[in-house]
Write an enzyme that holds these catalytic residues in place. Structure first.
Site, mmCIF file in Angstrom:
data_model
loop_
_atom_site.group_PDB
_atom_site.id
_atom_site.type_symbol
_atom_site.label_atom_id
_atom_site.label_comp_id
_atom_site.label_asym_id
_atom_site.label_seq_id
_atom_site.Cartn_x
_atom_site.Cartn_y
_atom_site.Cartn_z
ATOM 1 N N LEU A 36 0.842 -1.340 0.142
ATOM 2 C CA LEU A 36 -0.281 0.146 -0.245
ATOM 3 C C LEU A 36 0.864 1.424 0.048
ATOM 4 O O LEU A 36 -0.002 2.433 -0.320
ATOM 5 C CB LEU A 36 -0.878 -0.461 0.940
ATOM 6 C CG LEU A 36 -2.219 -0.632 1.282
ATOM 7 C CD1 LEU A 36 -2.192 -1.127 2.589
ATOM 8 C CD2 LEU A 36 -2.846 -0.519 0.757
ATOM 9 N N LYS A 38 4.647 2.904 1.761
ATOM 10 C CA LYS A 38 6.082 3.076 2.135
ATOM 11 C C LYS A 38 6.644 3.862 3.240
ATOM 12 O O LYS A 38 6.044 5.341 2.484
ATOM 13 C CB LYS A 38 7.490 2.588 1.500
ATOM 14 C CG LYS A 38 7.204 1.252 0.534
ATOM 15 C CD LYS A 38 9.043 1.798 -0.216
ATOM 16 C CE LYS A 38 9.072 0.734 -0.959
ATOM 17 N NZ LYS A 38 10.490 0.857 -1.792
ATOM 18 N N GLY A 39 7.008 4.306 4.189
ATOM 19 C CA GLY A 39 7.312 5.303 5.108
ATOM 20 C C GLY A 39 8.266 5.275 5.817
ATOM 21 O O GLY A 39 8.914 4.306 5.255
ATOM 22 N N ALA A 42 8.506 1.946 7.707
ATOM 23 C CA ALA A 42 7.999 0.768 7.742
ATOM 24 C C ALA A 42 6.913 0.865 6.183
ATOM 25 O O ALA A 42 7.564 1.339 5.340
ATOM 26 C CB ALA A 42 5.980 1.066 8.298
ATOM 27 N N ASP A 153 1.131 15.588 14.014
ATOM 28 C CA ASP A 153 2.014 14.849 12.594
ATOM 29 C C ASP A 153 0.445 15.299 11.712
ATOM 30 O O ASP A 153 0.770 14.410 10.876
ATOM 31 C CB ASP A 153 2.450 14.256 11.756
ATOM 32 C CG ASP A 153 3.470 14.188 11.433
ATOM 33 O OD1 ASP A 153 4.098 15.048 10.896
ATOM 34 O OD2 ASP A 153 4.099 13.134 10.704
HETATM 35 N N1 LIG Z 1 -4.343 2.354 7.239
HETATM 36 C C1 LIG Z 1 -3.888 2.503 6.197
HETATM 37 N N2 LIG Z 1 -4.249 1.760 5.026
HETATM 38 C C2 LIG Z 1 -3.827 2.066 3.744
HETATM 39 N N3 LIG Z 1 -2.953 2.161 4.002
HETATM 40 C C3 LIG Z 1 -2.270 2.935 4.743
HETATM 41 C C4 LIG Z 1 -2.674 2.803 5.395
HETATM 42 N N4 LIG Z 1 -1.872 3.154 6.580
HETATM 43 C C5 LIG Z 1 -0.748 3.260 5.869
HETATM 44 N N5 LIG Z 1 -0.825 3.245 4.272
HETATM 45 C C6 LIG Z 1 0.034 3.572 3.670
HETATM 46 O O1 LIG Z 1 1.563 3.170 4.097
HETATM 47 C C7 LIG Z 1 2.498 4.100 3.460
HETATM 48 C C8 LIG Z 1 3.405 4.578 5.634
HETATM 49 O O2 LIG Z 1 2.441 4.472 6.621
HETATM 50 P P1 LIG Z 1 3.037 5.284 7.281
HETATM 51 O O3 LIG Z 1 3.666 6.743 7.049
HETATM 52 O O4 LIG Z 1 1.991 4.826 8.488
HETATM 53 O O5 LIG Z 1 4.448 4.665 8.139
HETATM 54 P P2 LIG Z 1 5.391 5.427 8.627
HETATM 55 O O6 LIG Z 1 6.927 4.678 8.338
HETATM 56 O O7 LIG Z 1 4.874 5.828 9.865
HETATM 57 O O8 LIG Z 1 5.766 6.924 8.186
HETATM 58 P P3 LIG Z 1 6.170 7.931 8.566
HETATM 59 O O9 LIG Z 1 7.634 7.834 7.720
HETATM 60 O O10 LIG Z 1 5.332 9.096 7.359
HETATM 61 O O11 LIG Z 1 6.101 8.440 9.424
HETATM 62 C C9 LIG Z 1 1.318 5.373 3.496
HETATM 63 O O12 LIG Z 1 2.034 6.039 3.156
HETATM 64 C C10 LIG Z 1 0.165 4.566 2.949
HETATM 65 O O13 LIG Z 1 0.575 4.395 1.955
#
Ligand SMILES: Nc1ncnc2c1ncn2[C@@H]1O[C@H](COP(=O)(O)OP(=O)(O)OP(=O)(O)O)[C@@H](O)[C@H]1O
Length: 674
Positions: A36, A38-39, A42, A153
């Site tokens: 879906l 990448k963050g 995660a 955020d």
């Molecule tokens: N509940 C969800 N349903 C669908 N897609 C999701 C969901 N949660 C996260 N995603 C997808 O996954 C990606 C990464 O998730 P998220 O941003 O929470 O990770 P992170 O590592 O915490 O990111 P960040 O660097 O912004 O803190 C998001 O940009 C989104 O595209």
């Protein structure tokens, strides 16, 4: 993760091992689906719980990214805070578990991405859309703040959209929970474009107002198309934030209410920013109209149409709270069926009252009903010939089935297929194509100068009466095609944008409710209707081709003008009558003459047997020495009177036949109208 499967894209099973109290080990399995997003740490995948078949999102955090204590603490805090939250506009936290390699956070799946992707696609949103999103975000923030949680955020990328287009606030990686309300936090965190000046300042500490600041940045970004303090370099962005240095570009229109709210929010002094309640009762969210609770799926790709937006304007077209429709998308998941039943009262809208504080319980499900069509079609579908709708079935039925009064009537036998009538205006149009432009111009000009607002000169050019089975299909002079279904719902297709509008009457409401979709993306419940629409369209176009009729469609401006559609129709022995949503009544007579009556412009267009079109102000037309036209006008008036009477006594769902009604009762010689 199952090692044997790792790397094979198709089938990756994630196993959750659960130790039972008796020492045994249970295993829950999840099938990993598509990525879906990448963050920073995660990767997020779609996963299916193989036991329940529920599809959810799994945020997978490799443990190797958690070696530093700070990263571990951040994750623990994220999980702890997120787990404690439960609100309609917060991404639901399902579950968390770990194996040797990863931590898995299972979350509610949001299939329509985030407002970040939306704004990239759409560039900017309309005020109605922004109002709709802001109400939902404020509700989420009110919930968070009432639980002493500051998100810290808040940004477009953390505002997810689920399959119902509801906002879901996610990513609690930077969130914090206060011990007491007056507590100030000092950690410098946030995303550059959205960060509040007091966080940057770092001296006084910060509190809930940082989320309100970010909300201001979000409102600006959604309306203008880019964040207010954006620059190519972070330091300069921070400088601009500290100096509150931003402006409103002249080329982007924005209402005073929106501008006022943004200006009040982006205040250097956190205490002087409006509270969430003040934002809810701001003039931006209280325009006197209503705000949709969710937006049509089609708005993911293009702005809502003028006819959709019109319903929410203050001028009284807005639906009242508790009389709102369900969105078709909900009917699949809800089994409630009766729009008049109790469940129909669940609102799909925020009314004026709700935005000023009395917000309906946001956790209530959307009103549920199955459209009439489903009820009708499911009954019909018990008949073997309609169980599987095929194009061939449509064609055969069209050309062989008795089409009711139409097939007995020579007017409806003009073409090879019984029931198909070629609108005279179409022939006329091709014969006098140059005439069209001048007529159109004349029509509009006269309308503007002497007779009030101009009305779109759009009329029905081709139709087929298939009400014996499904409804009336038609083509319009602006290139759109539509169907008036037997259950009185309507669909209209704009060929340039592939937008579909679905129009229905709700309960006892006296106005149409419009929902917008696209040909690519519409609720499964609409499949049959969309299929019928496309069959009607291609059938009519085929007929046009066979007859070598060519029509030069004027450029259609669906986004600027409300879509025109047939609101009512009626067949008499001599004519077919359409009442269009542009307030034009069109009566096409059997002898190829035609009357277009614009009640708004008080204009009459008469098309004679040779196809010549002439416009008259209504007063002149009524007195005209052209007896041929006068008689038809009188006949038109009689049909309208009949329709009106018919409406008040017995609502025939917008469709009717006047074959048994003798206009002589109203002083017209039945057979002698010409
Ligand atoms: N509940 C969800 N349903 C669908 N897609 C999701 C969901 N949660 C996260 N995603 C997808 O996954 C990606 C990464 O998730 P998220 O941003 O929470 O990770 P992170 O590592 O915490 O990111 P960040 O660097 O912004 O803190 C998001 O940009 C989104 O595209």
């Amino acid at each position: 993760m199952d090692k044997a499967n790792e790397g094979k894209d198709q089938l990756i099973i994630i196993e959750e091992k659960i130790s039972k109290v008796n020492g045994e080990m249970a295993v829950k399995k999840y099938l990993r689906g598509k990525l879906l997003g990448k963050g920073g740490f995660a990767k997020c995948y779609e996963v299916t719980n193989l036991e329940t078949k529920k599809i959810i999102a799994a945020k997978i955090i490799p443990k190797q990214t958690l070696t530093k204590n700070r990263a571990r603490q951040k994750l623990i805090s994220e999980i702890k805070i997120h787990k404690s939250l439960n609100h309609q506009h917060v991404v639901a936290f399902e579950h968390v578990f770990e194996d040797h390699e990863n931590v898995y956070i299972l979350l509610e799946l949001c299939t329509n991405h985030t407002l970040n992707e939306l704004i990239k696609r759409r560039k900017r949103l309309t005020e109605l859309e922004v109002q709709c999103y802001v109400v939902q975000i404020v509700n989420a923030l009110k919930y968070l703040h009432s639980h002493k949680v500051i998100h810290r955020d808040l940004k477009l990328g953390n505002l997810f959209l689920n399959e119902k287009m509801e906002i879901k606030l996610g990513d609690f990686g930077l969130a914090t929970k206060l011990e007491f309300d007056g507590e100030k936090k000092h950690t410098i965190c946030g995303t550059p474009n959205y960060i509040a000046p007091e966080i940057l300042d770092g001296k006084t500490g910060h509190s809930y107002q940082v989320d309100i600041w970010s909300l201001g940045v979000i409102i600006y970004t959604l309306l203008i198309g880019k964040p207010p303090f954006e620059t190519p370099d972070v330091k300069t962005t921070y400088k601009k934030i500290r100096n509150i240095s931003y402006g409103f570009p002249e080329n982007v229109p924005i209402s005073d209410q929106a501008r006022g709210l943004i200006t009040r929010i982006l205040n250097i002094d956190p205490q002087r920013r409006p509270t969430l309640d003040e934002i809810m009762s701001s003039s931006f969210l209280n325009t006197g109209g209503t705000i949709p609770k969710v937006l049509p799926l089609a708005t993911l790709a293009c702005p809502p149409s003028a006819s959709y937006t019109k319903q929410f304007l203050p001028q009284g077209n807005a639906l009242k709270l508790n009389q709102a429709p369900m969105r078709l998308t909900d009917s699949a998941s809800q089994s409630t069926t009766n729009i008049k039943g109790k469940n129909a009262s669940t609102s799909n809208l925020y009314s004026k009252q709700t935005t000023t504080g009395a917000v309906p319980d946001a956790s209530r499900p959307l009103g549920g009903t199955t459209s009439n069509w489903n009820q009708v079609s499911s009954q019909k579908d018990q008949r073997p010939q309609t169980q599987q709708f095929q194009k061939s079935d449509f064609k055969t039925s069209m050309s062989t089935k008795n089409m009711g009064s139409g097939s007995q009537n020579p007017l409806f036998n003009q073409t090879n297929a019984p029931g198909l009538a070629t609108a005279q205006s179409l022939n006329t149009f091709t014969k006098t194509k140059n005439n069209f432009n001048s007529t159109q111009k004349g029509f509009m000009q006269t309308g503007t100068q002497n007779f009030g607002k101009p009305v779109q000169p759009v009329w029905v050019t081709q139709w087929v009466d298939y009400s014996a089975k499904y409804g009336l299909g038609y083509l319009l002079s602006n290139g759109c095609s539509g169907v008036f279904f037997n259950d009185s719902t309507k669909v209209i297709l704009d060929p340039t944008t592939n937008n579909i509008e679905y129009i229905e009457r709700l309960g006892n409401e006296r106005q149409d409710f419009v929902q917008q979709f696209t040909l690519k993306d519409y609720p499964p419940e609409m499949k049959k209707k969309v299929t019928l629409l496309s069959h009607f369209k291609s059938y009519l176009e085929e007929q046009m081709q066979k007859q070598n009729i060519q029509i030069e469609v004027p450029q259609f401006q669906g986004d600027l003008q409300p879509y025109v559609y047939v609101k009512k129709w009626m067949k008499t022995k001599h004519a077919i009558m359409f009442r269009l949503s542009n307030k034009i009544v069109q009566v096409s007579f059997q002898d190829k003459t035609e009357i277009l009556l614009s009640s708004e412009n008080k204009m009459v267009t008469y098309v004679d047997r040779k196809g010549t079109r002439t416009d008259y102000p209504l007063s002149t037309a009524l007195e005209s020495s052209n007896t041929e036209m006068s008689k038809r006008l009188k006949y038109t008036k009689d049909i309208l009177t009949h329709m009106l009477n018919n409406n008040t006594t017995n609502n025939n769902n917008g469709r009717g036949s006047m074959t048994n009604v003798n206009p002589t009762q109203n002083g017209t010689e039945k057979e002698n109208y010409n």
